[in-house]
Write a protein that holds these residues in place. Structure first.
Motif, mmCIF file in Angstrom:
data_model
loop_
_atom_site.group_PDB
_atom_site.id
_atom_site.type_symbol
_atom_site.label_atom_id
_atom_site.label_comp_id
_atom_site.label_asym_id
_atom_site.label_seq_id
_atom_site.Cartn_x
_atom_site.Cartn_y
_atom_site.Cartn_z
ATOM 1 N N GLN A 47 38.662 63.180 55.337
ATOM 2 C CA GLN A 47 37.838 63.041 54.004
ATOM 3 C C GLN A 47 39.051 62.609 52.830
ATOM 4 O OE1 GLN A 47 34.818 61.764 53.405
ATOM 5 N NE2 GLN A 47 34.955 61.594 55.556
ATOM 6 N N ILE A 48 38.813 60.924 52.433
ATOM 7 C CA ILE A 48 40.121 60.896 51.628
ATOM 8 C C ILE A 48 38.903 60.656 50.127
ATOM 9 C CG2 ILE A 48 41.045 58.502 50.506
ATOM 10 C CD1 ILE A 48 42.785 59.232 52.607
ATOM 11 N N LEU A 49 40.056 61.452 49.171
ATOM 12 C CA LEU A 49 39.642 61.904 48.120
ATOM 13 C C LEU A 49 39.938 60.993 46.482
ATOM 14 C CD1 LEU A 49 39.446 66.361 47.652
ATOM 15 C CD2 LEU A 49 37.706 63.842 48.755
ATOM 16 N N GLU A 50 38.848 60.724 45.581
ATOM 17 C CA GLU A 50 38.991 60.053 44.874
ATOM 18 C C GLU A 50 39.036 61.081 43.571
ATOM 19 O OE1 GLU A 50 38.479 55.971 43.275
ATOM 20 O OE2 GLU A 50 36.921 57.057 42.928
ATOM 21 N N LEU A 51 40.518 61.497 43.136
ATOM 22 C CA LEU A 51 40.709 62.974 42.206
ATOM 23 C C LEU A 51 40.652 61.722 41.075
ATOM 24 C CD1 LEU A 51 42.501 65.190 44.647
ATOM 25 C CD2 LEU A 51 40.358 65.075 44.114
ATOM 26 N N ASP A 52 40.388 62.287 39.975
ATOM 27 C CA ASP A 52 40.466 62.661 38.338
ATOM 28 C C ASP A 52 41.244 63.701 37.858
ATOM 29 O OD1 ASP A 52 40.173 61.968 36.082
ATOM 30 O OD2 ASP A 52 38.161 60.900 35.666
ATOM 31 N N ILE A 53 42.592 63.110 37.323
ATOM 32 C CA ILE A 53 43.384 64.342 37.060
ATOM 33 C C ILE A 53 43.766 64.052 35.793
ATOM 34 C CG2 ILE A 53 45.217 65.917 37.824
ATOM 35 C CD1 ILE A 53 45.340 64.246 40.640
ATOM 36 N N GLN A 54 42.585 64.468 35.327
ATOM 37 C CA GLN A 54 43.152 64.129 33.757
ATOM 38 C C GLN A 54 43.207 62.197 32.819
ATOM 39 O OE1 GLN A 54 47.061 66.475 32.610
ATOM 40 N NE2 GLN A 54 45.884 67.857 31.993
ATOM 41 N N GLY A 55 41.727 61.959 33.645
ATOM 42 C CA GLY A 55 42.091 60.394 33.270
ATOM 43 C C GLY A 55 42.663 59.470 34.318
ATOM 44 N N LYS A 56 43.521 60.376 35.256
ATOM 45 C CA LYS A 56 44.312 59.429 36.165
ATOM 46 C C LYS A 56 43.716 59.325 37.450
ATOM 47 C CE LYS A 56 49.223 58.414 37.719
ATOM 48 N NZ LYS A 56 50.448 58.723 36.982
ATOM 49 N N VAL A 57 43.805 58.243 38.268
ATOM 50 C CA VAL A 57 42.917 58.183 39.353
ATOM 51 C C VAL A 57 44.240 58.756 40.465
ATOM 52 C CG1 VAL A 57 41.754 56.980 41.481
ATOM 53 C CG2 VAL A 57 41.485 57.188 39.317
#
Length: 207
Positions: free
Chosen positions: A62-72
């Motif tokens: 699986q590929i995750l689209e991570l929102d890290i402090q507003g940055k994808v």
């Protein structure tokens, strides 16, 4: 042939506390500790929402689209560590990926259909290694064996791969073979006869 889509959007939190005690506290509130690394970047320690991640990880690669402090940031699930008894996810390793980039993954092979009557199907390999686009990783490769007769064999080189993927596994690796049921039965009968002969041989030796 299904392919993983980038719809696994997760809001993450930066993790600043480490160690077993900190990890237990994170899991106690329904979250999972994780680390993201790759592409020469400094490892990022984050926490992920536990329930959402558990649902996503029902499928592999699986590929995750991570929102890290507003940055994808896109990341591929590389390793999942579970408690051996309770099977609770304890930690996840993620690798940074970019659109268009290719990664090496193991993809499961699923058989579909029924072979001809009176035959036996032997699946020698349950997965193959592929190089695939990070954003188009196949969830599985389906092999249709409907009506296949005894003597049918399919090798890794015969698999239908998705566009943009290439085979890493040796092309001559056998994936599935169909044989006659009588061939299998003959082997079992021979074994039974051998067992039946053993007492007779022992009696003859005793005489």
């Amino acid at each position: 042939m299904a392919q993983a889509e980038i719809s696994n959007h997760l809001v993450t939190e930066i993790r600043e506390s480490f160690g077993k005690g900190a990890a237990r506290k994170i899991r106690a509130v329904g979250k999972i500790p994780a680390v993201i690394y790759g592409h020469g970047t400094e490892p990022q320690h984050v926490t992920l929402p536990g329930h959402e991640v558990s649902l996503i990880l029902r499928k592999s690669n699986q590929i995750l689209e991570l929102d890290i402090q507003g940055k994808v940031q896109l990341a591929l699930v590389k390793d999942v560590q579970k408690d051996p008894v309770r099977q609770i996810i304890e930690h996840i390793d993620l690798i940074v990926v970019r659109k268009g980039e290719k990664v090496t993954v193991d993809v499961t092979i699923h058989l579909e259909g029924e072979a001809a009557p009176g035959t036996l199907v032997n699946q020698d390999s349950n997965s193959v290694s592929l190089e695939a686009e990070a954003t188009h990783i196949p969830e599985s490769i389906v092999v249709n064996i409907e009506g296949k007769e005894a003597g049918f064999q399919l090798f890794a080189k015969d698999l239908e791969l998705p566009t943009g993927s290439s085979l890493i596994t040796d092309e001559d690796v056998l994936i599935v073979a169909v044989s006659t049921a009588s061939e299998q039965d003959l082997g079992e009968d021979d074994a039974a006869e051998a067992e039946g002969d053993a007492p007779a041989a022992e009696e003859a030796a005793a005489e």
